[in-house]
Write an enzyme that holds these catalytic residues in place. Structure first.
Site, PDB file in Angstrom:
ATOM      1  CD  GLU A 307      -2.982  -1.165   2.252  1.00 12.64           C
ATOM      2  OE1 GLU A 307      -2.717  -0.596   3.327  1.00 12.64           O
ATOM      3  OE2 GLU A 307      -4.071  -1.731   2.030  1.00 12.64           O
ATOM      4  CG  ASP A 381      -7.673  -5.347   5.148  1.00 17.36           C
ATOM      5  OD1 ASP A 381      -7.148  -5.614   6.232  1.00 17.36           O
ATOM      6  OD2 ASP A 381      -7.708  -4.205   4.663  1.00 17.36           O
ATOM      7  CD  GLU A 409      -9.872  -0.964   8.034  1.00 16.70           C
ATOM      8  OE1 GLU A 409      -8.986  -1.558   8.683  1.00 16.70           O
ATOM      9  OE2 GLU A 409      -9.698  -0.536   6.885  1.00 16.70           O
TER      10      GLU A 409
HETATM   11  C1  BDP Z   1      -6.198  -1.972   6.033  1.00 13.55           C
HETATM   12  C2  BDP Z   1      -6.488  -0.574   6.462  1.00 13.55           C
HETATM   13  C3  BDP Z   1      -5.316   0.361   6.305  1.00 13.55           C
HETATM   14  C4  BDP Z   1      -4.073  -0.274   6.919  1.00 13.55           C
HETATM   15  C5  BDP Z   1      -3.827  -1.609   6.271  1.00 13.55           C
HETATM   16  C6  BDP Z   1      -2.694  -2.379   6.911  1.00 13.55           C
HETATM   17  O1  BDP Z   1      -7.578  -0.085   5.715  1.00 13.55           O
HETATM   18  O2  BDP Z   1      -5.646   1.567   6.924  1.00 13.55           O
HETATM   19  O3  BDP Z   1      -2.975   0.544   6.762  1.00 13.55           O
HETATM   20  O4  BDP Z   1      -4.948  -2.432   6.420  1.00 13.55           O
HETATM   21  O5  BDP Z   1      -2.998  -3.308   7.661  1.00 13.55           O
HETATM   22  O6  BDP Z   1      -7.099  -2.766   6.737  1.00 13.55           O
HETATM   23  O7  BDP Z   1      -1.542  -2.093   6.678  1.00 13.55           O
END
Ligand code: BDP
Length: 717
Positions: A307, A381, A409
């Site tokens: 990401e 996720d 989340e």
């Molecule tokens: C996702 C989230 C994000 C996190 C990412 C992570 O949306 O904000 O940075 O995972 O775990 O669930 O790195």
């Protein structure tokens, strides 16, 4: 005037009393109403014999005093040596006299460094109760557990407990930024007041450490995985040191997230290439600098090449190169590197669910011994339900740690009541079959399946500076439950709910029974009204609040809900079978077979693994379309039932917490309907079928649901 002032004052005190109750978490120490328990206390606990005088032992004594005073109305006499009988002796093994040590030898043989013993013993014909362990932090765990016996109205007569944590690293991951915003945080701002640290020690830091110690959590990562290199500068390390000093006597180590490009950003180097000598030395020096301040610093948590975060791949290196370079830097000081396996790329045309396994599995056996790979519970996720991550059990030569998300989340933020230990338990109990039947995820995590020495469980924290810490009073149970499962991944969610309710609210069976059931059922309720039958990732963009199955225009394909549900006129679901992306092949053959076959695939995971026709017959004889619609309705009905249960609990709960939960359940009910209506209206466009009887008609149009915007929804980094 006077009477008005009185009313005002009364109002103020009642607010602060309520805030205090919320604030006290599961350490309420309510007065014990059970007469036989109070009698036992009077008969068996006439004095407390304290052996040792470390900060930790002082904390343990203070806790016993607070607990006994609040629960039983008095504090036993504190003695510095053993005299008389019916004492409670507390102290570490090294401080016990040889007679007691001998008496307890077989118990000591059973526990590890952090384990404790609570035992009723007879020394020179005198009855005593002892709380001990190999080190002071273990004694503190024993003290909290001893107090919990009273909190849950159990008997201490003939007590005989020897209990050790099954994992080494039991850790919270705070996704807290230096400006005090919290990524995916729904309980206010970060607890860490960086501006006032190191000189100002907020009472909250102490209370936070105490709460964690009470459930056996022994580590905390203070900063967001989307890391800021500034935390590694002297200006911030001084503040981290101050927090470490507060947490140390509670047995809690601090860890930080390491931004891979820190050597460039704060070290003024030209590269962060893990094979570059200057870079290697920069990290070595940085580690030495940190350990000079914090000799028991835990180590680093790293999100790399995921990401948009920098990582070794920016320099043509791989995860092993990156992790091992950092591992070498902290190894001389006993530090560990928790390297995350949460990787996926928009440049990889593969099914996102396959990418982490594809990338990490071939690295098995290549990491240094102080590296542990941190794997999310599922391959996408933190969804309301995911099958267990295929990496569990698939890397026999590599320690893997679990990453659960305690902050909700994707499960209704801090507004919805969802008891997560039920979800955690489902994952931990899953059989990976990687070493034959019984190769559960729990056994991978506690190291017993492959005899790994380094073990751990991480939970992404749901804690903020809200008065009640977690936003929803019941979200406290998720913090509590996480800690209990990190200590013992084989614990049952019901046991945890039972304990938590007794410690937090009341021991009255009329309260416990229905409310416990409500908690246990709440997990399936959220799955039903958000993502039944294995649906996943159909939430709205960015903030992830509310439904958004229609979203299809994001730049990265695997960020779009349409990528995941693939609804069309033929059916719905992601074909991960052999005829699809073949993600099933990443599981052991036994599980691959089960998941691959439409007939044997558990219905709860159906649309995760298969694209299924709208007319497909479910086990209960319903068509998939009807079954799906009825599941959404069932979720809504379950929340209505939760409201019922809570309304009946009014007389057992203080009015403030009662009202808070009542209001939150009302919102949950509204939002459950919102999820049901928005998803069904959207999917109906493809199925072209009527809603079956029993499913309420939507009160708004699909266009209306699509038009909803939440520009300031919290937690959106
Ligand atoms: C996702 C989230 C994000 C996190 C990412 C992570 O949306 O904000 O940075 O995972 O775990 O669930 O790195």
């Amino acid at each position: 005037m006077t009477s008005l002032r009185f009313v005002f004052l009364f109002f103020l005190t009642s607010i602060s009393a309520s805030a205090q109750k919320d604030y006290k978490l599961w350490l309420q120490y309510n007065t014990v109403a059970n007469a036989s328990i109070s009698k036992e206390y009077k008969d068996n606990l006439k004095g407390i014999v304290v052996l040792g005088n470390s900060e930790t032992i002082k904390i343990a004594v203070k806790e016993l005093k607070t607990g006994f005073l609040q629960m039983l109305g008095n504090v036993p006499e504190i003695k510095l040596e053993l005299k008389g009988e019916n004492n409670l002796i507390i102290g570490a093994q090294s401080n016990l006299n040889s007679e007691i040590r001998k008496e307890l030898q077989s118990n000591f043989d059973k526990i590890n460094e952090e384990g404790f013993i609570i035992k009723s013993i007879s020394i020179q014909n005198k009855k005593q109760i002892i709380i001990t362990g190999k080190k002071d932090a273990a004694v503190l765990y024993g003290v909290f557990n001893f107090l919990r016996i009273f909190q849950t109205n159990k008997s201490v007569k003939n007590v005989n407990i020897a209990d050790s944590p099954k994992t080494n690293i039991r850790i919270l991951n705070h996704w807290d930024n230096l400006d005090r915003t919290v990524e995916r945080g729904y309980a206010g701002f970060s607890l860490w007041n960086w501006q006032k640290l190191p000189d100002f020690i907020d009472q909250r830091y102490i209370d936070y450490a105490r709460a964690n110690a009470s459930i056996g959590i022994n580590g905390t990562v203070l900063t967001n995985v989307n890391a800021n290199a500034l935390i590694l500068t002297p200006q911030y390390l001084e503040k981290v040191e101050a927090l470490a000093n507060v947490f140390r006597p509670y047995g809690i180590k601090v860890y930080l997230t390491a931004r891979f490009s820190a050597p460039i950003e704060i070290g003024k180097l030209k590269t962060a290439d893990p094979k570059d000598l200057e870079v290697i030395n920069w990290w070595k020096n940085k580690a030495a600098e940190i350990y000079k301040r914090i000799p028991d610093f835990g180590g680093f948590l790293v999100k790399a090449n995921s990401e948009g975060q920098p990582g070794p791949q920016n320099y043509g290196r791989d995860h092993v190169d990156g992790a091992n370079m950092l591992a070498d830097a902290v190894a001389p000081f006993g530090g560990v590197i928790m390297w995350r396996a949460f990787v996926y790329s928009e440049h990889d045309a593969n099914d996102r669910a396959k990418q982490a396994y594809a990338e990490f599995q071939p690295y098995d056996g290549k990491f240094k011994e102080n590296v542990i790979v941190q794997v999310k519970n599922g391959a996408i996720d933190f969804q309301p339900r995911e099958p267990f991550h295929p990496l569990f059990g698939a890397m026999p030569k590599t320690p893997l740690m679990m990453e659960f998300q305690i902050t909700q989340e994707y499960l209704g933020f801090s507004t919805h009541l969802v008891f997560l230990p039920k979800l955690f338990q489902e994952v931990l109990e899953s059989d990976t079959y990687q070493k034959g039947k019984g190769s559960t995820v729990a056994k991978v995590i506690d190291g017993t399946l492959y005899q790994n020495k380094l073990t751990g469980i991480a939970g992404v924290s749901n804690i903020g500076n809200d008065l009640n810490w977690t936003g929803h009073p019941f979200a406290q149970a998720n913090w509590y439950g996480f800690g209990r499962l990190a200590w013992n991944p084989y614990l049952d969610a019901e046991t945890i709910a039972d304990e938590w309710l007794r410690c937090t609210f009341s021991n009255d069976e009329h309260f416990i029974k229905p409310v416990k059931k409500m908690m246990i059922d709440s997990r399936e309720a959220v799955v039903n009204y958000m993502t039944p039958f294995g649906l996943h990732h159909i939430m709205d963009t960015g903030h992830h609040y509310g439904p958004g199955p229609w979203v299809s225009d994001l730049s990265r394909p695997e960020w779009n809900p349409t990528y995941y549900h693939k609804a069309d006129k033929n059916g719905i679901g992601f074909d991960r079978s052999k005829s699809g992306t073949n993600a099933v092949s990443q599981y052991a053959p036994e599980m691959a077979k089960v998941f691959n076959n439409l007939e044997t695939c558990p219905e709860k995971d159906l649309l995760w693994f298969h694209h299924v026709s709208w007319d497909y017959k479910l086990k209960n004889g319903q068509t998939l379309w009807n079954g799906l619609a009825l599941k959404y309705q069932e979720g809504v009905n379950q929340v209505a039932e939760m409201q019922n249960v809570w309304n009946n609990a009014e007389k057992y709960v203080d009015i403030e917490r009662f009202n808070e939960v009542k209001m939150l359940l009302e919102i949950q009910q509204k939002e459950a309907k919102w999820w049901r209506d928005a998803c069904l209206l959207y999917f109906q466009q493809f199925s072209g079928k009527e809603l079956p009887s029993g499913v309420e008609k939507p009160t708004q149009t699909l266009e209306y649901f699509k038009s909803l915007k939440f520009p300031f929804a919290p937690g959106n980094g």
